[in-house]
Every structure is written in C-alpha cells, then in structure tokens.
Motif scaffolding. Structure first.
Motif, PDB file in Angstrom:
ATOM      1  N   ARG A   1       0.829  -1.206   0.000  1.00 23.35           N
ATOM      2  CA  ARG A   1       0.000   0.000   0.000  1.00 23.35           C
ATOM      3  C   ARG A   1       0.862   1.254   0.000  1.00 23.35           C
TER       4      ARG A   1
ATOM      5  N   ALA B   1       1.955   1.557  -3.559  1.00 20.05           N
ATOM      6  CA  ALA B   1       0.853   1.756  -4.509  1.00 20.05           C
ATOM      7  C   ALA B   1       0.254   3.154  -4.421  1.00 20.05           C
TER       8      ALA B   1
ATOM      9  N   LEU C   1      -0.106   5.647  -7.565  1.00 12.31           N
ATOM     10  CA  LEU C   1      -1.427   6.057  -8.020  1.00 12.31           C
ATOM     11  C   LEU C   1      -1.537   7.575  -8.099  1.00 12.31           C
TER      12      LEU C   1
ATOM     13  N   ALA D   1       0.408   8.758 -11.136  1.00  6.41           N
ATOM     14  CA  ALA D   1      -0.338   8.478 -12.366  1.00  6.41           C
ATOM     15  C   ALA D   1      -1.487   9.469 -12.538  1.00  6.41           C
ATOM     16  N   LEU D   2      -2.146   9.829 -11.442  1.00  4.09           N
ATOM     17  CA  LEU D   2      -3.228  10.803 -11.501  1.00  4.09           C
ATOM     18  C   LEU D   2      -2.698  12.181 -11.870  1.00  4.09           C
TER      19      LEU D   2
END
Length: 102
Positions: free
Chosen positions: A5, A8, A12, A15-16
């Motif tokens: 986590r 990740a 994330l 990437a956003l």
C-alpha cells in the motif's frame, strides 16, 4: 501488505498527476502575457499573495493567462530558491568545551 500500500499510493497519485494539463485558453503568447520574470516575482511574493487572496477576491496567487512553461519555471524558481522554499544555512560554532568527570 502494508508495504504494498505504501508503494501503490504514491504510484497512483503520480499516475493521476500525469493526467493533469493546462487549458489551452490559459496559455497565450504575446508581449502582455506574464513570462519568466513575472513568474519569479509571483513565486517570491506567494506567501503574501496567498494570505491576501483569502480575504480579497481580486488577488490571485497565479497569473492566468500566462505564456506557459517559462512562467511556470519562473514561479518555481521564485518559490523554491527565493521565497518560502529557500533554506538559510545554519552554522554552529563551538566556543568552549566543558569536560565532566565520570
């Protein structure tokens, strides 16, 4: 499981953030649009402009429209190197040594 986590979540968010883009109408090229130097100035005065923007609707912390990348780079330089992001070096000078007996 916790380690996955912790890897990740930043992936994330990265990437956003990669999906973000500037609106085409906000970038203009001309003699009157803010460029690098005004970006440096706006980055430098960011703390004051931010506080004022909380109470005055006509004050903004970022100029739109601007000329794009050069204004953004100047804004970054103004904040990081000249403004709130700048760190002053701290020098410690030892003037005397106190020895204690054990």
């Amino acid at each position: 499981m916790t380690r996955n986590r912790s890897v990740a979540a930043p992936a994330l968010l990265l990437a956003l953030a990669a999906c973000a883009r500037q609106v085409g109408s906000a970038v203009q090229h001309g003699p009157d649009t803010p460029g690098f130097l005004l970006g440096v100035w706006h980055g430098f005065i960011f703390p004051v402009a931010w506080v004022l923007s909380l109470f005055m609707p006509d004050v903004a912390i970022y100029a739109v429209p601007n000329n794009g990348g050069w204004y953004d780079f100047g804004y970054f330089v103004g904040i990081v190197f000249l403004g709130v992001g700048a760190r002053k070096t701290h020098t410690v000078t030892r003037t005397r040594i106190i020895r204690t007996r054990d």
